[in-house]
Design a protein around this motif. Sequence first.
Motif, PDB file in Angstrom:
ATOM      1  N   UNK A   1       0.829  -1.211   0.000  1.00  0.00           N
ATOM      2  CA  UNK A   1       0.000   0.000   0.000  1.00  0.00           C
ATOM      3  C   UNK A   1       0.859   1.254   0.000  1.00  0.00           C
ATOM      4  N   UNK A   2       1.960   1.225   0.746  1.00  0.00           N
ATOM      5  CA  UNK A   2       2.849   2.386   0.802  1.00  0.00           C
ATOM      6  C   UNK A   2       3.657   2.510  -0.485  1.00  0.00           C
ATOM      7  N   UNK A   3       4.257   1.431  -0.931  1.00  0.00           N
ATOM      8  CA  UNK A   3       5.118   1.485  -2.108  1.00  0.00           C
ATOM      9  C   UNK A   3       4.336   1.839  -3.375  1.00  0.00           C
ATOM     10  N   UNK A   4       3.044   1.589  -3.372  1.00  0.00           N
ATOM     11  CA  UNK A   4       2.232   1.926  -4.547  1.00  0.00           C
ATOM     12  C   UNK A   4       2.266   3.422  -4.831  1.00  0.00           C
ATOM     13  N   UNK A   5       2.531   4.242  -3.816  1.00  0.00           N
ATOM     14  CA  UNK A   5       2.581   5.696  -3.998  1.00  0.00           C
ATOM     15  C   UNK A   5       3.975   6.193  -4.351  1.00  0.00           C
ATOM     16  N   UNK A   6       4.978   5.292  -4.300  1.00  0.00           N
ATOM     17  CA  UNK A   6       6.384   5.655  -4.523  1.00  0.00           C
ATOM     18  C   UNK A   6       6.754   6.922  -3.745  1.00  0.00           C
ATOM     19  N   UNK A   7       6.612   6.898  -2.434  1.00  0.00           N
ATOM     20  CA  UNK A   7       6.968   8.081  -1.635  1.00  0.00           C
ATOM     21  C   UNK A   7       8.482   8.198  -1.494  1.00  0.00           C
ATOM     22  N   UNK A   8       8.984   9.298  -0.946  1.00  0.00           N
ATOM     23  CA  UNK A   8      10.423   9.404  -0.685  1.00  0.00           C
ATOM     24  C   UNK A   8      10.911   8.216   0.137  1.00  0.00           C
ATOM     25  N   UNK A   9      12.057   7.697  -0.234  1.00  0.00           N
ATOM     26  CA  UNK A   9      12.537   6.455   0.372  1.00  0.00           C
ATOM     27  C   UNK A   9      12.629   6.554   1.885  1.00  0.00           C
ATOM     28  N   UNK A  10      13.078   7.683   2.410  1.00  0.00           N
ATOM     29  CA  UNK A  10      13.292   7.773   3.852  1.00  0.00           C
ATOM     30  C   UNK A  10      11.980   7.841   4.633  1.00  0.00           C
ATOM     31  N   UNK A  11      10.850   8.068   3.944  1.00  0.00           N
ATOM     32  CA  UNK A  11       9.553   8.082   4.619  1.00  0.00           C
ATOM     33  C   UNK A  11       8.895   6.702   4.650  1.00  0.00           C
ATOM     34  N   UNK A  12       9.354   5.809   3.808  1.00  0.00           N
ATOM     35  CA  UNK A  12       8.645   4.539   3.607  1.00  0.00           C
ATOM     36  C   UNK A  12       8.493   3.727   4.891  1.00  0.00           C
ATOM     37  N   UNK A  13       9.557   3.485   5.670  1.00  0.00           N
ATOM     38  CA  UNK A  13       9.363   2.664   6.886  1.00  0.00           C
ATOM     39  C   UNK A  13       8.311   3.235   7.831  1.00  0.00           C
ATOM     40  N   UNK A  14       8.334   4.544   8.067  1.00  0.00           N
ATOM     41  CA  UNK A  14       7.355   5.145   8.979  1.00  0.00           C
ATOM     42  C   UNK A  14       5.940   5.013   8.417  1.00  0.00           C
ATOM     43  N   UNK A  15       5.796   5.170   7.128  1.00  0.00           N
ATOM     44  CA  UNK A  15       4.474   5.019   6.510  1.00  0.00           C
ATOM     45  C   UNK A  15       3.975   3.582   6.636  1.00  0.00           C
ATOM     46  N   UNK A  16       4.872   2.623   6.455  1.00  0.00           N
ATOM     47  CA  UNK A  16       4.473   1.216   6.559  1.00  0.00           C
ATOM     48  C   UNK A  16       3.998   0.894   7.973  1.00  0.00           C
ATOM     49  N   UNK A  17       4.721   1.392   8.971  1.00  0.00           N
ATOM     50  CA  UNK A  17       4.304   1.180  10.366  1.00  0.00           C
ATOM     51  C   UNK A  17       2.902   1.729  10.584  1.00  0.00           C
ATOM     52  N   UNK A  18       2.650   2.924  10.062  1.00  0.00           N
ATOM     53  CA  UNK A  18       1.333   3.541  10.219  1.00  0.00           C
ATOM     54  C   UNK A  18       0.252   2.754   9.479  1.00  0.00           C
ATOM     55  N   UNK A  19       0.562   2.318   8.246  1.00  0.00           N
ATOM     56  CA  UNK A  19      -0.417   1.561   7.453  1.00  0.00           C
ATOM     57  C   UNK A  19      -0.744   0.231   8.117  1.00  0.00           C
ATOM     58  N   UNK A  20       0.259  -0.423   8.693  1.00  0.00           N
ATOM     59  CA  UNK A  20       0.015  -1.695   9.369  1.00  0.00           C
ATOM     60  C   UNK A  20      -0.873  -1.490  10.589  1.00  0.00           C
ATOM     61  N   UNK A  21      -0.612  -0.424  11.349  1.00  0.00           N
ATOM     62  CA  UNK A  21      -1.448  -0.131  12.514  1.00  0.00           C
ATOM     63  C   UNK A  21      -2.884   0.185  12.088  1.00  0.00           C
ATOM     64  N   UNK A  22      -3.031   0.964  11.016  1.00  0.00           N
ATOM     65  CA  UNK A  22      -4.365   1.308  10.521  1.00  0.00           C
ATOM     66  C   UNK A  22      -5.129   0.065  10.077  1.00  0.00           C
ATOM     67  N   UNK A  23      -4.406  -0.869   9.454  1.00  0.00           N
ATOM     68  CA  UNK A  23      -5.053  -2.089   8.952  1.00  0.00           C
ATOM     69  C   UNK A  23      -5.670  -2.911  10.076  1.00  0.00           C
ATOM     70  N   UNK A  24      -5.193  -2.721  11.303  1.00  0.00           N
ATOM     71  CA  UNK A  24      -5.732  -3.473  12.430  1.00  0.00           C
ATOM     72  C   UNK A  24      -6.969  -2.813  13.040  1.00  0.00           C
ATOM     73  N   UNK A  25      -7.277  -1.597  12.608  1.00  0.00           N
ATOM     74  CA  UNK A  25      -8.416  -0.874  13.187  1.00  0.00           C
ATOM     75  C   UNK A  25      -9.731  -1.430  12.638  1.00  0.00           C
ATOM     76  N   UNK A  26     -10.816  -1.275  13.391  1.00  0.00           N
ATOM     77  CA  UNK A  26     -12.114  -1.812  12.933  1.00  0.00           C
ATOM     78  C   UNK A  26     -12.666  -1.101  11.697  1.00  0.00           C
ATOM     79  N   UNK A  27     -12.163   0.099  11.411  1.00  0.00           N
ATOM     80  CA  UNK A  27     -12.678   0.854  10.260  1.00  0.00           C
ATOM     81  C   UNK A  27     -11.934   0.542   8.968  1.00  0.00           C
TER      82      UNK A  27
END
Length: 710
Positions: free
Chosen positions: A570-596
């Motif tokens: 989900x993160x890599x699909x946007x091709x964001x700046x490389x140094x932002x990718x790990x933090x974005x992945x952590x956030x996306x994984x946490x969001x994926x666990x939410x009920x919404x």
Amino acid sequence: MITRPLLVELFTEELPPKALPKLGQAFADGLYAALAQHGLIGKENTIVAFASPRHMAVRLTQVHGEASEQAFSEKLMPVKVGLDASGAATPALLKKLAAKGWEHMDINTLGRESDGKQDYLVASGTAPGAKLAEVLQVAIETTLAGLPIPKVMKYQLADGQTSVKFVRPAHALVTLFGDEIIPAQILGLTAGRVTHGHRFLHPGPLTITSADSYETQLAQIGHVVVSFDARRAQIKALLDAQALRLGASLGQDPEVPALLDEVTALVEAPVVYVGTFEERFLAVPQECLILTMRLNQKYFPLFHPTTGKLTHQFLIVSNMPTDTPAAIIEGNERVIRPRLADAEFFFETDRKIPLAARVDQLSAIVYHNKLGTQLERTTRVQKIAAWLAHTLGANVAECARAALLAKADLNTNMVGEFPELQGIMGAYYARGDDESPRVVEALAGQYRIRLEAPVKPDDLTATVLFMAERAETLVGIWGIGLAPTGERDPFGLRRAALGLISAFEQLTAGTVLNIQQDGPLTLHGLLQASADTFAVGALQADTVHEVQTFILERLRNQLITQYDRNAVEAVLALTPPLHQIPARVVAAEAFAQSPDAASLAAANKRIGNLLKKVEGTLPAVNTSLLTEPAEQALAQSIAALQPVAQKQFDLGDYKAALATLAQTRTAVDTFFNDIMVMAEDQAVRLNRLALLAQLHRLMNQVADISRLAP
């Protein structure tokens, strides 16, 4: 059923030491697998692998002499092919049964089975179990054929005519089932119970009584510790004991266990002796002395336990236990002395020429025939380093100086003798020439595989050189059509890519790069700056894009071992700046666990599909056309949450931004329940699509949320 231990051993000439552990384990596992296929392995069996310089063996503790009867069921052929109109067997069926050894089978006992299209004749019953004596030879042959042999040797047998192939000439074959010999003939050898012990301490034949006595007889009579693991543990204990007695250390670097594996594969009756050399040699850079002792002589250098400095003592792992080892020790000391003297000579000779004076000599060393000489490469790396230094706010002159000197040690005597010391020797010579400490540090660390510590804004020189060298390598080698293929990567592009990834990680950890900002340094910018240093037309078209994709693929492979694959994608699909990718992945994984998450991801995917069908540019949202309560509620939700999420995103708080997004769920669900997006009225339809486009942008700032949909 009764079981007995089975021993199979090949006695050979000295096996290749670096391959020995794998060969020994593969031999054991292969024979086990071959016999297990025939049902000959007992339930409580243990595989015991043996590997010494001249012995490769396995003991299987529970093996059946004959397997139990095996039930079988085999589809033969269609009924219409196997039986004629009268129900009698056709020639085709009789031939098939004969080929299987079932010519006496009553065809009336054949079953029938349908595959949905036609009926088949099926033979079933029980077959006698395999006999060890009948299958062992084939099992050994199959095992030998599957060994990971680095290089096969072809040699003649004693008859002077027959040639066979194996990793090394084999001289004896032992196959003992308990105390009974199982007949077999392998590599021109007839199976028996005779092997050989230590080449010097027991040079004659050694008769093995039984499979269980093998290890003990070789140790007590043959003076051979035949188990690789036991021999390694014994050597390690002896080394540690000697080091402790001398108040020294073996060192902590990874070369120590690697050398331990190698010497374990070289000796059969290990013993450790202490050697010394003249202390004057310690004036030579210790890396040179360590390398020559380990690489050339297989010695274990000793270090001061607290300072880590090399001492003038070393440990010798010998294959000759004796109460009078003086001659062995003196012989090893006599061998190492001229090598250390050579290192001393090379070092002193090299120091007579300043490192900077060697740069022009790089014009005589070809880097690659399509990319020019090492001097031309140095010029490119200098330009990339200067660009990086300017971009990151580092000392441009200092970074350019490090890049200028980086490859100058390639034409020194020391590096000519020990290529492994590239960079390390350059650092020593640069220090002797009173170069800047940061330049020296950069030269010493340029060949590291990855950066392991956060990079601070006031200490960038080494990182700049590290990144410039790898960027030039990746763009240049890829650009001339030498991208890695399969397992082949002769120029280390995968390693270079991982090195660059680590640099971005550590620049972020050290706050040189902030996840709140897209720059100042981007991967694409670095690769483009690197490509610009090559002559026009030297690189293939689209090299920068392909290398960037290659690096991101390496990052993807890293991240999916730590995080949910969907979050990474989900993160890599946007091709964001490389140094932002790990933090974005952590956030996306946490969001994926939410009920919404599931509902919003599905909605996002639906919105994306609708927007793909839009032709042209959507108008701005016209609030006067939002007449339905559900679309009004969604517009209000977007208007309220968008600035909050944007601020959180700009601050790099990706988790908070996604949590804010989750608050739109009720409005989104109601919208899709109550509103027909593709209304007949074009103005209403486009307005609703424009509203969804706003929502789509809000949803996908951090990651492509649609990829989190189940």
